[in-house]
Design a protein around this motif. Structure first.
Motif, short mmCIF file in Angstrom:
data_model
loop_
_atom_site.label_atom_id
_atom_site.label_comp_id
_atom_site.label_asym_id
_atom_site.label_seq_id
_atom_site.Cartn_x
_atom_site.Cartn_y
_atom_site.Cartn_z
N ARG A 1 0.83 -1.20 0.00
CA ARG A 1 0.00 0.00 0.00
C ARG A 1 0.87 1.25 0.00
O ARG A 1 0.47 2.29 -0.55
N GLY A 2 2.06 1.16 0.60
CA GLY A 2 2.96 2.30 0.61
C GLY A 2 3.43 2.65 -0.79
O GLY A 2 3.58 3.83 -1.14
N LEU A 3 3.67 1.62 -1.60
CA LEU A 3 4.12 1.83 -2.98
C LEU A 3 2.99 2.36 -3.86
O LEU A 3 3.24 2.90 -4.94
N TYR A 4 1.77 2.20 -3.37
CA TYR A 4 0.61 2.68 -4.14
C TYR A 4 -0.11 3.82 -3.44
O TYR A 4 -1.28 4.09 -3.71
N GLN A 5 0.62 4.54 -2.54
CA GLN A 5 0.07 5.75 -1.94
C GLN A 5 -0.25 6.73 -3.06
O GLN A 5 0.59 7.00 -3.92
N VAL B 1 -3.44 16.65 -4.70
CA VAL B 1 -3.85 15.55 -3.82
C VAL B 1 -2.93 14.35 -4.02
O VAL B 1 -2.48 13.72 -3.05
N LYS B 2 -2.62 14.02 -5.26
CA LYS B 2 -1.75 12.88 -5.54
C LYS B 2 -0.38 13.06 -4.90
O LYS B 2 0.16 12.14 -4.27
N THR B 3 0.20 14.26 -5.03
CA THR B 3 1.51 14.53 -4.45
C THR B 3 1.48 14.37 -2.94
O THR B 3 2.37 13.75 -2.34
N ARG B 4 0.45 14.90 -2.30
CA ARG B 4 0.39 14.83 -0.84
C ARG B 4 0.16 13.41 -0.34
O ARG B 4 0.70 13.02 0.70
N LEU B 5 -0.61 12.64 -1.06
CA LEU B 5 -0.80 11.25 -0.65
C LEU B 5 0.47 10.44 -0.85
O LEU B 5 0.78 9.54 -0.06
N CYS B 6 1.22 10.74 -1.89
CA CYS B 6 2.50 10.05 -2.12
C CYS B 6 3.51 10.39 -1.03
O CYS B 6 4.45 9.62 -0.78
N LYS C 1 0.64 10.60 8.69
CA LYS C 1 -0.46 10.59 7.75
C LYS C 1 -1.53 11.61 8.14
O LYS C 1 -2.02 11.62 9.27
N LYS C 2 -1.87 12.46 7.20
CA LYS C 2 -2.89 13.49 7.41
C LYS C 2 -4.21 13.16 6.74
O LYS C 2 -5.26 13.64 7.15
N TYR C 3 -4.13 12.37 5.67
CA TYR C 3 -5.32 12.15 4.85
C TYR C 3 -5.67 10.66 4.78
O TYR C 3 -4.80 9.80 4.77
N GLY D 1 -7.52 9.43 2.26
CA GLY D 1 -7.77 9.07 0.87
C GLY D 1 -7.99 10.32 0.04
O GLY D 1 -7.86 11.45 0.53
N MET D 2 -8.35 10.13 -1.20
CA MET D 2 -8.49 11.23 -2.14
C MET D 2 -9.57 12.23 -1.72
O MET D 2 -9.34 13.44 -1.69
N ILE D 3 -10.75 11.74 -1.39
CA ILE D 3 -11.86 12.62 -1.01
C ILE D 3 -11.55 13.36 0.28
O ILE D 3 -11.79 14.57 0.39
N ASP D 4 -10.99 12.63 1.26
CA ASP D 4 -10.62 13.25 2.53
C ASP D 4 -9.58 14.35 2.32
O ASP D 4 -9.65 15.42 2.93
N ALA D 5 -8.64 14.11 1.42
CA ALA D 5 -7.60 15.10 1.13
C ALA D 5 -8.21 16.34 0.47
O ALA D 5 -7.88 17.47 0.83
N LEU D 6 -9.11 16.13 -0.48
CA LEU D 6 -9.77 17.26 -1.14
C LEU D 6 -10.52 18.13 -0.13
O LEU D 6 -10.47 19.37 -0.18
N ILE D 7 -11.20 17.49 0.80
CA ILE D 7 -11.98 18.22 1.81
C ILE D 7 -11.07 18.99 2.77
O ILE D 7 -11.27 20.17 3.04
N LYS D 8 -10.03 18.30 3.27
CA LYS D 8 -9.14 18.93 4.24
C LYS D 8 -8.31 20.06 3.63
O LYS D 8 -8.03 21.06 4.30
N ILE D 9 -7.89 19.89 2.38
CA ILE D 9 -7.13 20.95 1.72
C ILE D 9 -8.00 22.20 1.60
O ILE D 9 -7.56 23.32 1.86
N TYR D 10 -9.26 22.02 1.24
CA TYR D 10 -10.17 23.17 1.10
C TYR D 10 -10.45 23.81 2.46
O TYR D 10 -10.47 25.04 2.58
N GLN D 11 -10.62 22.98 3.50
CA GLN D 11 -10.91 23.51 4.84
C GLN D 11 -9.75 24.33 5.39
O GLN D 11 -9.96 25.36 6.03
#
Length: 308
Positions: A78-82, A144-149, A156-158, A160-170
């Motif tokens: 899963r780390g290689l596919y963050q 989002v992709k860069t931050r998840l990688c 870990k802050k996020y 997944g993708m949706i959670d990252a989109l929400i938190k970045i906007y907040q």
């Protein structure tokens, strides 16, 4: 008489008439396929790119093989596919939209005759316009992709993708989605150079072989043209990717693109602008080869079916 005929032809061939969904689907197919196969190398490339040696929480690796094994041992597969989800969305959408815009405008300039030859400068201009439009639509996904990688074990802050989109906007507002946009705009030159070289190689090959431009070439030809064009584009435009990744890095903050460039030069010299280049070439060249071969074959099949 000639001028009248030319004007009538231009008026009868509108831009909308050259917009074909087949190019979008073929681009999506190529981008998604190459991303799923080669995403682990993208994770490693980004981690190399953002490591300026100053932040202790950033993992340090001795090379590509060491990075691969370390991430696998510490974070599993899963780390290689963050970040794979936004990468699939981003790569699929980017390639799909790029080919969609590019082929629509290119065929319009050819007035519907796909065997018409365009100049290298025209290919460069059309590719630049396509790249800019694609960037505006997809930059939030790349952030989002860069931050998840860049999510490491214990940092870990996020979720997944949706959670990252929400938190970045907040936390950062709409502007957070467009971090790295400025170097991204400069990076439009990367795609422009790549497409120009690819088109010129195809044009010269068809001319040398006395073939019309619409001829479906063999897999070897497409692979060779794709690899050559990507190698030239990557070698000439790579530094913008380092700056873009660093601006999107959630573990460090810069005042802007110029500040990032100054600090990179101050602490690392010119080599800092090429961190991760080896990994990048190892990933993007086969990725481009897979993408273009998939695109050429899928688009040819879809367009032929639609004309039956």
């Amino acid at each position: 008489m000639t001028l009248v005929t030319k004007k009538t032809t231009r008026e009868s061939v509108s831009l909308l008439s050259q917009v074909k969904y087949e190019h979008l689907v073929a681009g999506l197919s190529g981008g998604i396929t190459s991303t799923l196969v080669l995403h682990p190398l993208d994770v490693i490339k980004i981690r190399f790119a953002v490591n300026d040696g100053r932040l202790q929480s950033t993992p340090k690796y001795k090379g590509i093989a060491n990075a691969f094994l370390t991430i696998f041992r510490q974070e599993g597969i899963r780390g290689l596919y963050q970040g794979v989800t936004p990468n699939v969305w981003g790569a699929g959408a980017s390639w799909g939209l790029y080919f969609f815009f590019y082929d629509s405008m290119k065929n319009w300039l050819k007035e519907g005759n796909i065997d018409t030859k365009l100049s290298a400068s025209t290919h460069l201009l059309v590719a630049s316009q396509s790249g800019f439009m694609t960037l505006l639509l997809t930059n939030p996904v790349w952030v989002v992709k860069t931050r998840l990688c860049l999510q490491y074990a214990g940092h870990k802050k996020y979720d997944g993708m949706i959670d990252a989109l929400i938190k970045i906007y907040q936390k950062e507002g709409f502007r957070g989605y467009y971090k790295g946009l400025v170097p991204g705009i400069f990076g439009v030159s990367h795609g422009a150079v790549q497409f120009m070289v690819y088109e010129e190689l195809k044009k010269e090959y068809c001319s040398y072989s006395s073939l019309p431009l619409s001829t479906k070439l063999g897999t070897i030809e497409y692979l060779t043209f794709a690899a050559t064009s990507k190698l030239i584009a990557a070698a000439t435009t790579y530094p913008y990717q380092v700056i873009r990744a660093r601006l999107q890095n959630q573990h460090y903050s810069y005042a802007g693109a110029l500040d990032c460039i100054k600090q990179t030069w101050l602490y690392e010299g010119w080599k800092g602008f090429y961190k991760g280049l080896g990994t990048n070439l190892l990933r993007v060249i086969p990725a481009t080869m897979i993408t273009f071969v998939t695109y050429e074959n899928v688009s040819y099949m879809l367009l032929n079916e639609s004309n039956i």
